[in-house]
Design a protein around this motif. Structure first.
Motif, short mmCIF file in Angstrom:
data_model
loop_
_atom_site.label_atom_id
_atom_site.label_comp_id
_atom_site.label_asym_id
_atom_site.label_seq_id
_atom_site.Cartn_x
_atom_site.Cartn_y
_atom_site.Cartn_z
N THR A 72 0.83 -1.20 0.00
CA THR A 72 0.00 0.00 0.00
C THR A 72 0.87 1.25 0.00
O THR A 72 0.58 2.22 -0.70
CB THR A 72 -0.89 0.02 1.27
OG1 THR A 72 -1.46 -1.26 1.43
CG2 THR A 72 -1.96 1.07 1.18
N ILE A 73 1.93 1.20 0.79
CA ILE A 73 2.81 2.37 0.88
C ILE A 73 3.51 2.60 -0.45
O ILE A 73 3.59 3.74 -0.94
CB ILE A 73 3.81 2.18 2.04
CG1 ILE A 73 3.05 2.23 3.36
CG2 ILE A 73 4.90 3.24 2.00
CD1 ILE A 73 3.80 1.77 4.55
N LEU A 74 3.98 1.52 -1.06
CA LEU A 74 4.65 1.65 -2.37
C LEU A 74 3.68 2.23 -3.39
O LEU A 74 4.05 3.06 -4.21
CB LEU A 74 5.17 0.28 -2.84
CG LEU A 74 6.35 -0.27 -2.05
CD1 LEU A 74 6.76 -1.63 -2.60
CD2 LEU A 74 7.53 0.71 -2.10
N LYS A 75 2.42 1.79 -3.31
CA LYS A 75 1.42 2.26 -4.25
C LYS A 75 1.20 3.77 -4.10
O LYS A 75 0.95 4.48 -5.06
CB LYS A 75 0.09 1.53 -4.01
CG LYS A 75 -0.58 1.10 -5.28
CD LYS A 75 -1.62 0.05 -5.00
CE LYS A 75 -3.01 0.58 -5.13
NZ LYS A 75 -4.02 -0.39 -4.70
N SER A 76 1.29 4.25 -2.86
CA SER A 76 1.06 5.68 -2.64
C SER A 76 2.26 6.50 -3.11
O SER A 76 2.14 7.69 -3.40
CB SER A 76 0.77 5.95 -1.17
OG SER A 76 1.94 5.77 -0.42
N VAL A 77 3.44 5.86 -3.17
CA VAL A 77 4.64 6.57 -3.61
C VAL A 77 4.68 6.63 -5.14
O VAL A 77 5.17 7.59 -5.72
CB VAL A 77 5.90 5.85 -3.06
CG1 VAL A 77 7.15 6.44 -3.66
CG2 VAL A 77 5.93 5.96 -1.54
#
Lengths: 284, 291
Positions: free
Chosen positions: A65-70
């Protein structure tokens, strides 16, 4: 497609970070942002990365999820990185290319500067996300801001109005995204093309989306105002809150932890520069 | 029903004016009394003036003529104070058509708490009311969810829970089921009926669905700004010809019985329930076979 936008979204959970007082999280985020900008050497960045990884682990938010937001910001990160690499001069030149009027010069300092800048942006996104927006419900967030800014209400600033506007805006983000998707599908089904042509024609193709969206937003605002009035909303005067904010021991400890971390990580660096000890900058 | 009138409407007229001052009459002298603890369905096709009526009752619009008294308070006074309007909204809750445009919070329980918070109620009391209202509406399991992830029927139940947490005496549903699928409509109607029966909440349900109106104690049909029919669902629905003449579809079972009686069969016409209709026809058939 638009549903993938996760920036600024809340992921419900029950981790330590989720349960912290929003005011503490706001203060901690502000401190972290300042520190990310103050960090000078690789040691500082290393420690910040360590802290960030720790926070991610504690938050329980999937790394995916965090990678997706980056992802949506990766272009900006790469661009800033490239700018730094290309335009920072330095003594330790790695590559020096001259081809007609183009003079390409990459130095160790430039390379390090670029990496630092990229790290800085990434840390900024992940830290504010994990500490604040992903783990704090928008209501808690605006509540925290309202409480933190409440001293300003005494000098006549409309703090409650501002907080209410913000929470309503956040409330309508998913609704408007859904609506945009719907309008786009409707226009596509009638032959509109959003994905080809040059920049100008693509921007032009957005007009038939933005106008209906704008009109429907006004209608929504009108109905919402009516519904709020019918639910006895009359501004911040005499309003109570179901959720009361109480500072607990965990909140204080978290803030002390962040403060200590910052102290340990950056005071030595500041000391060095104050005492005039140089030469480590390149190493770190 | 001898509970006395909760809402008393007298000779109410209203005209919408456009920018050139041209008027369009929405209400022309409506007289209506709504009893305490009753469930009244207000029927009418689009533009018949039914939503205008709801807006005047909740003091959103001021009428041109006539007056409305809600629980002893004249709400059509031009100089109604803000406190009086608050008092009125505390007593009479409104549920609107679009569930998305009446939910203010990003978490269900926070939205339910919005009304009581506005009333300045103590935090512990709000918590109690919110939990009760969510349990009543069967949405406790979604307490921490985002409203945008719920279905239409669930969203409307959240909106109704938000009203119930303010402990109103009356609820006006302004086409609250119009945007829902059949399942969502049933969810909402079931809970509204329960509130009326168990909690004694007066309900004014504005709709154009006959099957929903059939559940009410009383049906009022409005056409062209006037009260056209007023009575029990059976009485109103039996006027099939009149209903169809003002563009309202009647229930298929009512229409069937109407057509059969038009052919000369001696069948009752006050039936609104499908099973009851089937039973009536079956009994008639049996009696014919014997004869």
């Amino acid at each position: 497609m638009l549903k993938d936008v996760t920036l600024g979204q809340f992921f419900p959970g029950n981790s330590l970070l989720h349960r912290l007082d929003p005011r503490i999280k706001i203060i901690a985020t502000v401190l972290l942002i300042i520190v990310v900008f103050l960090a000078q050497n690789m040691l500082g960045y290393g420690l910040l990365i360590l802290l960030t990884l720790l926070l991610v682990a504690v938050s329980g938010i999937p790394v995916k999820t965090i990678l997706k937001s980056v992802k949506p910001l990766i272009f900006i990160v790469l661009l800033t990185c490239a700018m730094n690499v290309l335009f920072t001069g330095g003594e330790n030149v790695l590559l020096d290319l001259r081809w007609s009027f183009i003079h390409l010069k990459i130095s160790v300092e430039g390379l390090l500067g670029g990496v630092k800048m990229a790290l800085r942006i990434l840390l900024l996104i992940v830290d504010t996300g994990v500490v604040l927006t992903y783990t704090t419900s928008p209501i808690d967030l605006t509540d925290g801001i309202e409480r933190l800014l409440s001293p300003l209400a005494k000098i006549g600033l409309p703090v409650h109005t501002f907080a209410m506007m913000m929470s309503l805006a956040l409330r309508f983000v998913p609704t408007l995204i859904e609506e945009t998707d719907k309008i786009m599908s409707a226009q596509k089904s009638r032959g509109a093309d959003f994905s080809s042509g040059n920049l100008v024609s693509r921007v032009k193709a957005l007009v038939p989306i933005l106008i209906p969206l704008l009109i429907s937003s006004f209608r929504r605002a009108d109905e919402l105002a009516l519904a709020m009035e019918c639910r006895c909303y009359h501004g911040g005067k005499g309003r109570t809150k179901m959720k009361q904010l109480h500072l607990r021991a965990a909140d204080i400890l978290f803030l002390i932890f962040i403060a200590l971390f910052i102290g340990v990580a950056f005071l030595p660096g500041i000391h060095c520069s104050l005492l005039g000890i140089t030469g480590f900058d390149f190493l770190f | 029903m001898s509970n006395g009138a909760f809402i008393k409407i007298e000779n109410l007229s209203f005209t919408y004016k456009d920018s050139e001052g041209e008027g369009k009459k929405a209400l022309r002298g409506v007289d209506l009394e709504i009893e305490k603890e009753s469930f009244v369905a207000l029927l009418g096709h689009n533009g018949s003036g039914k939503s205008t009526l709801a807006k005047i009752i909740s003091a959103i619009l001021l009428p041109e003529e006539g007056r409305v008294v809600v629980d002893g308070m004249t709400v059509t006074d031009e100089d109604l104070s803000d406190e009086d309007i608050l008092k009125l909204h505390k007593k009479v809750g409104m549920v609107f058509q679009n569930p998305d445009n009446q939910l203010v919070a990003t978490v269900v329980e926070e939205d339910v708490a919005f009304g009581p918070e506005n009333l300045g109620i103590e935090p512990e009391e709000i918590r109690r009311r919110v939990d009760d209202a969510m349990a009543l509406m069967g949405i406790s399991e979604y307490a921490r969810h985002a409203p945008s992830k719920l279905s239409g029927g669930q969203k409307q139940r959240v909106a109704i829970a938000g009203l119930m947490a303010m402990e109103p005496q009356c609820m006006i549903l302004d086409e609250a089921t119009a945007m829902l699928d059949p399942r969502g409509r049933k969810e909402v109607m079931d809970t509204v009926l329960r509130l009326n029966r168990e909690k004694g909440i007066t309900v004014l349900h504005i709709t154009h669905h006959m099957d929903e109106a059939a559940l009410a104690d009383r049906v009022v049909v409005i056409d062209d700004g006037r009260v056209l029919l007023d009575g029990t669902p059976g009485e109103v629905f039996s006027k099939v010809g009149l209903m169809q003449s003002v563009g309202l579809e009647v229930l298929p079972q009512t229409e069937l019985l109407y057509e059969l009686t038009q052919c000369g069969l001696p069948l009752p016409d006050h039936v609104t329930d499908a099973e009851e209709c089937a039973r009536v026809i079956f009994e008639y058939y049996q009696s014919q076979k014997k004869a």
